[in-house]
Motif scaffolding. Sequence first.
Motif: not given
Length: 134
Positions: A23, A90, A93-94, A98-99, A101, A103-105, A108-109
């Motif tokens: 990220t 992305r 979404m943030w 959303r996304a 946490d 792990r999800t970030a 998505i990255s």
Amino acid sequence: MAETRQAERPLSPHLQIYRFTITMAMSIIHRITGAGLYVGTLLLAAWLLSVAMGPDAYASFQSVAGSWIGQLILFGFTWALIHHLFSGIRYLMWDNIRAFDNRTADIISWIAAVAAFAAAIIVWIVAFKLRGVL
């Protein structure tokens, strides 16, 4: 007066404290591609000016853009545009919480990074096929 001794530590967070993450890399690359898009817009303006100035100017521009270094620069512009788009999605979404946490970030990255490179290659393959080069 008593002398107080302070612990020796950095005054502000330093690179030794942070672990480099995807990220962080995507944030840095998003800023770099944003700046690169300014340069690419100048290339686009040069192309339009060469079209407006006539066949000789366009042929000169085309000879530079058709060289291997010109093609590499144009591919870089294509990648920067698509990467900036996917990275912007992305961030959207943030913005909608959303996304968030870790792990999800990270997932998505990685998806945005890989998809941007793959999409740039697909765009160039389609362009070469339309031109009859492939």
